[in-house]
Design a protein around this motif. Sequence first.
Motif, PDB file in Angstrom:
ATOM      1  N   VAL A  82       1.069  -1.341   0.133  1.00  0.00           N
ATOM      2  CA  VAL A  82      -0.092  -0.075  -0.204  1.00  0.00           C
ATOM      3  C   VAL A  82       1.050   1.351   0.114  1.00  0.00           C
ATOM      4  CG1 VAL A  82      -1.651   1.239   1.322  1.00  0.00           C
ATOM      5  CG2 VAL A  82      -2.091  -1.202   1.176  1.00  0.00           C
ATOM      6  N   GLY A  83       2.018   1.072   0.635  1.00  0.00           N
ATOM      7  CA  GLY A  83       2.892   2.349   0.631  1.00  0.00           C
ATOM      8  C   GLY A  83       3.433   2.739  -0.567  1.00  0.00           C
ATOM      9  N   VAL A  84       3.746   1.624  -1.168  1.00  0.00           N
ATOM     10  CA  VAL A  84       4.327   1.819  -2.677  1.00  0.00           C
ATOM     11  C   VAL A  84       3.206   2.497  -3.407  1.00  0.00           C
ATOM     12  CG1 VAL A  84       5.392   0.712  -4.885  1.00  0.00           C
ATOM     13  CG2 VAL A  84       6.158   0.014  -2.627  1.00  0.00           C
ATOM     14  N   LEU A  85       2.047   2.139  -3.574  1.00  0.00           N
ATOM     15  CA  LEU A  85       1.050   2.486  -4.302  1.00  0.00           C
ATOM     16  C   LEU A  85       0.644   3.900  -3.878  1.00  0.00           C
ATOM     17  CD1 LEU A  85      -1.472   2.138  -6.140  1.00  0.00           C
ATOM     18  CD2 LEU A  85      -2.577   1.200  -4.592  1.00  0.00           C
ATOM     19  N   ALA A  86       0.804   4.286  -2.625  1.00  0.00           N
ATOM     20  CA  ALA A  86       0.522   5.663  -2.098  1.00  0.00           C
ATOM     21  C   ALA A  86       1.589   6.597  -2.627  1.00  0.00           C
ATOM     22  CB  ALA A  86       0.422   5.638  -0.587  1.00  0.00           C
ATOM     23  N   LEU A  87       2.919   6.107  -2.664  1.00  0.00           N
ATOM     24  CA  LEU A  87       3.907   6.763  -3.153  1.00  0.00           C
ATOM     25  C   LEU A  87       3.781   7.379  -4.425  1.00  0.00           C
ATOM     26  CD1 LEU A  87       6.691   8.331  -2.514  1.00  0.00           C
ATOM     27  CD2 LEU A  87       8.015   6.052  -3.052  1.00  0.00           C
ATOM     28  N   ILE A  88       3.281   6.465  -5.463  1.00  0.00           N
ATOM     29  CA  ILE A  88       3.079   6.717  -6.767  1.00  0.00           C
ATOM     30  C   ILE A  88       2.043   7.611  -7.028  1.00  0.00           C
ATOM     31  CG2 ILE A  88       2.169   5.607  -9.015  1.00  0.00           C
ATOM     32  CD1 ILE A  88       3.444   2.941  -7.983  1.00  0.00           C
ATOM     33  N   ILE A  89       0.891   7.489  -6.392  1.00  0.00           N
ATOM     34  CA  ILE A  89      -0.134   8.557  -6.475  1.00  0.00           C
ATOM     35  C   ILE A  89       0.493   9.844  -5.915  1.00  0.00           C
ATOM     36  CG2 ILE A  89      -2.415   8.876  -5.568  1.00  0.00           C
ATOM     37  CD1 ILE A  89      -3.004   6.010  -5.141  1.00  0.00           C
ATOM     38  N   ALA A  90       1.291   9.837  -4.738  1.00  0.00           N
ATOM     39  CA  ALA A  90       1.715  11.305  -4.475  1.00  0.00           C
ATOM     40  C   ALA A  90       2.683  11.693  -5.431  1.00  0.00           C
ATOM     41  CB  ALA A  90       2.652  10.847  -2.989  1.00  0.00           C
ATOM     42  N   PHE A  91       3.106  11.156  -6.209  1.00  0.00           N
ATOM     43  CA  PHE A  91       4.139  11.790  -7.246  1.00  0.00           C
ATOM     44  C   PHE A  91       3.286  12.256  -8.351  1.00  0.00           C
ATOM     45  CE2 PHE A  91       8.084   9.818  -5.465  1.00  0.00           C
ATOM     46  CZ  PHE A  91       8.868  11.019  -5.370  1.00  0.00           C
ATOM     47  N   LEU A  92       2.310  11.476  -8.781  1.00  0.00           N
ATOM     48  CA  LEU A  92       1.160  11.920  -9.924  1.00  0.00           C
ATOM     49  C   LEU A  92       0.501  13.063  -9.608  1.00  0.00           C
ATOM     50  CD1 LEU A  92       0.423   8.491 -11.207  1.00  0.00           C
ATOM     51  CD2 LEU A  92       2.098  10.026 -11.917  1.00  0.00           C
ATOM     52  N   THR A  93      -0.061  13.003  -8.178  1.00  0.00           N
ATOM     53  CA  THR A  93      -1.134  14.121  -8.018  1.00  0.00           C
ATOM     54  C   THR A  93      -0.661  15.775  -7.791  1.00  0.00           C
ATOM     55  OG1 THR A  93      -2.748  14.948  -6.291  1.00  0.00           O
ATOM     56  CG2 THR A  93      -0.716  14.130  -5.588  1.00  0.00           C
ATOM     57  N   LYS A  94      -1.246  16.679  -8.219  1.00  0.00           N
ATOM     58  CA  LYS A  94      -0.849  17.924  -8.320  1.00  0.00           C
ATOM     59  C   LYS A  94      -1.579  18.843  -7.079  1.00  0.00           C
ATOM     60  CE  LYS A  94       0.079  18.069 -13.208  1.00  0.00           C
ATOM     61  NZ  LYS A  94      -0.020  18.788 -14.512  1.00  0.00           N
ATOM     62  N   THR A 100      -0.392  13.843   0.911  1.00  0.00           N
ATOM     63  CA  THR A 100       1.340  13.329   1.402  1.00  0.00           C
ATOM     64  C   THR A 100       1.224  13.116   2.865  1.00  0.00           C
ATOM     65  OG1 THR A 100       2.218  14.522  -0.474  1.00  0.00           O
ATOM     66  CG2 THR A 100       3.643  13.561   1.102  1.00  0.00           C
ATOM     67  N   LYS A 101       0.875  13.969   3.698  1.00  0.00           N
ATOM     68  CA  LYS A 101       0.820  13.875   5.024  1.00  0.00           C
ATOM     69  C   LYS A 101       0.032  12.950   5.664  1.00  0.00           C
ATOM     70  CE  LYS A 101       1.896  18.672   6.257  1.00  0.00           C
ATOM     71  NZ  LYS A 101       1.205  19.948   6.731  1.00  0.00           N
ATOM     72  N   VAL A 102      -1.224  12.866   5.267  1.00  0.00           N
ATOM     73  CA  VAL A 102      -2.088  11.658   5.581  1.00  0.00           C
ATOM     74  C   VAL A 102      -1.729  10.145   5.091  1.00  0.00           C
ATOM     75  CG1 VAL A 102      -4.251  10.494   5.050  1.00  0.00           C
ATOM     76  CG2 VAL A 102      -4.200  13.152   5.304  1.00  0.00           C
ATOM     77  N   ALA A 103      -1.160  10.088   3.888  1.00  0.00           N
ATOM     78  CA  ALA A 103      -0.421   8.797   3.552  1.00  0.00           C
ATOM     79  C   ALA A 103       0.746   8.365   4.226  1.00  0.00           C
ATOM     80  CB  ALA A 103      -0.162   8.951   2.088  1.00  0.00           C
ATOM     81  N   ALA A 104       1.507   9.565   4.631  1.00  0.00           N
ATOM     82  CA  ALA A 104       2.778   9.319   5.510  1.00  0.00           C
ATOM     83  C   ALA A 104       2.473   8.631   6.824  1.00  0.00           C
ATOM     84  CB  ALA A 104       3.597  10.572   5.496  1.00  0.00           C
ATOM     85  N   TYR A 105       1.362   9.599   7.451  1.00  0.00           N
ATOM     86  CA  TYR A 105       1.029   9.196   8.795  1.00  0.00           C
ATOM     87  C   TYR A 105       0.262   7.848   8.926  1.00  0.00           C
ATOM     88  CZ  TYR A 105       1.539  13.598  11.207  1.00  0.00           C
ATOM     89  OH  TYR A 105       2.283  14.714  11.816  1.00  0.00           O
ATOM     90  N   LEU A 106      -0.472   7.602   8.034  1.00  0.00           N
ATOM     91  CA  LEU A 106      -1.159   6.316   7.965  1.00  0.00           C
ATOM     92  C   LEU A 106      -0.156   5.035   7.663  1.00  0.00           C
ATOM     93  CD1 LEU A 106      -4.616   6.996   6.122  1.00  0.00           C
ATOM     94  CD2 LEU A 106      -4.072   6.704   8.695  1.00  0.00           C
ATOM     95  N   VAL A 107       0.492   5.079   6.604  1.00  0.00           N
ATOM     96  CA  VAL A 107       1.515   3.884   6.238  1.00  0.00           C
ATOM     97  C   VAL A 107       2.573   4.017   7.305  1.00  0.00           C
ATOM     98  CG1 VAL A 107       3.164   3.154   4.646  1.00  0.00           C
ATOM     99  CG2 VAL A 107       1.048   4.058   3.870  1.00  0.00           C
ATOM    100  N   GLU A 108       3.124   5.057   7.731  1.00  0.00           N
ATOM    101  CA  GLU A 108       4.154   4.876   8.769  1.00  0.00           C
ATOM    102  C   GLU A 108       3.793   4.403  10.167  1.00  0.00           C
ATOM    103  OE1 GLU A 108       5.896   8.663   8.710  1.00  0.00           O
ATOM    104  OE2 GLU A 108       6.491   8.653   6.676  1.00  0.00           O
ATOM    105  N   ILE A 109       2.651   4.910  10.633  1.00  0.00           N
ATOM    106  CA  ILE A 109       2.292   4.637  11.855  1.00  0.00           C
ATOM    107  C   ILE A 109       1.679   3.039  11.865  1.00  0.00           C
ATOM    108  CG2 ILE A 109       0.403   5.056  13.756  1.00  0.00           C
ATOM    109  CD1 ILE A 109       0.643   7.877  13.131  1.00  0.00           C
ATOM    110  N   GLY A 110       1.015   2.605  10.859  1.00  0.00           N
ATOM    111  CA  GLY A 110       0.624   1.332  10.653  1.00  0.00           C
ATOM    112  C   GLY A 110       1.723   0.394  10.596  1.00  0.00           C
ATOM    113  N   ALA A 111       2.824   0.632   9.771  1.00  0.00           N
ATOM    114  CA  ALA A 111       3.919  -0.095   9.870  1.00  0.00           C
ATOM    115  C   ALA A 111       4.721  -0.340  11.264  1.00  0.00           C
ATOM    116  CB  ALA A 111       4.827   0.317   8.569  1.00  0.00           C
ATOM    117  N   LEU A 112       4.838   1.118  11.878  1.00  0.00           N
ATOM    118  CA  LEU A 112       5.614   0.963  13.012  1.00  0.00           C
ATOM    119  C   LEU A 112       4.798   0.237  14.235  1.00  0.00           C
ATOM    120  CD1 LEU A 112       8.021   2.367  14.329  1.00  0.00           C
ATOM    121  CD2 LEU A 112       6.312   4.309  14.953  1.00  0.00           C
TER     122      LEU A 112
END
Length: 471
Positions: A82-94, A100-112
């Motif tokens: 999911v983190g890889v997919l979110a990173l691709i979307i973050a680079f594509l979105t304008k 970016t903040k929401v994805a970072a918090y959810l993926v990082e906290i979930g993995a942690l």
Amino acid sequence: MKTQTKKQTKTFSLVTYCIALLSMLLGLFLPFFGGKMLALQLLDVAKGNFVIGDGSWANVKTILRWDLPELAILAFVAIVLVGVLALIIAFLTKKESKFTKVAAYLVEIGALCVLAVIIVFILLSGVGIKALIKEYLAVLVPFAVLALIGVIQVIVNKKGSGIVKLIMFGLSVVACLMLVGIPVASIEGKLDFLPGELIFIGEYANGYSVVLDLWANKASIMAWLGSGMTMVMNICIVLAVVLTLINAALDLLAVITGTNKFCKIVNVIRYALALVAVAGAIVLAKFVVKVAVGTYVLLLAAIIVIQLIIAIVRLLAHKKAKVAVANNQVDEQPTYYDPYGAAVQPAAPAYDNSFAEPYNAPRYCAGYTQPVAPAAPAQAQQTQVQQQVVYTVAPIYHGPSDSFMNTLTVEEKIEFSQIFIEKKNGSFANVPDYVINGDNSAFFSAIFIYLGKFRGMLSDGLMSKMYAQLA
């Protein structure tokens, strides 16, 4: 300035997120039990044939075919994907950095959280700390990197309040370790200076076994609790364990959200309840029921005392800020004075209306005769007062907004943005920056602590709405 700040925020979020994701991907190719890469053992995990440590968890099957450690490993792999997919979307979105903040918090906290659970399972499987460091780098490396990035992000986004919240959450993590009983289990004999035996309390070697034992005896819970003061002690033990886990979850939630006066009051109450439960269990075990009081429960009590003291200090600091505001409260009909004592009116803020369309007077084509209004009666003409028609254009605000700024009028948004976001009057000493969608409790407190500096600068309506944020 606003555009530059947004770009810097987005860049910071993307960079830290990329580092976190790389550490998680790296974990798949590091040793995980037996010297084999975790990625090469995923097939065994998927089949339910993977064993951690002494294999004590292999018999604890869930409603699925996997045991708890296997489920945690599968959850970690899913979060990486999911983190890889979110990173691709973050680079594509304008869009701005909100996604970016929401994805970072959810993926990082979930993995942690998942990695922390895996580490706990490993230690509970008879693996010592030294063996953990040598054989389980696949979880230790990404866990350490994610924890460091999380600390940096919270400090950058929330400043001083973020540091306090991290301290509270760190204490809650140590408290949960006291329940598990793993900090000293692998180095027993080197910590003889600690009070009590290396157990939790009574017949329980650790706190989590209390919950497991209670669950195993749920059909005969009254018999498990016992009678008289033994039942009261067991109830206190269960409450202490459950409240410690709840407090840890709420402290984690506080790290990623804002905090107001109500939250600070709740913090004092929940720590106080946990302390009462732990203290009750210790007193009853020591002086009434006459069972052993172990090291873990004593350290747990000490940690909760520290948390309660910090929570009380934060609540008193909030009240102190409100008292300072009350002492400098602006009257309902304020009078403004210049340095020489002459009463003056506050200058209205100048707004840039260049973006608004100017009023276009009507034009008439050739050959068209403009109709002439009928002449007014002579008596009416003598008393009529000629007035000039003035056309005005309402100001428009196109800047950033959040829950607080949505409560302001357009004029107040422009006024607030020019003073505190664009800082057209310069920066203000001892006043933290206002962060869009951030925790700005320190900002509002500072405004009213140094009210004399802003009294002649802010309109009454804006001042009142800013004061309401302290409630």
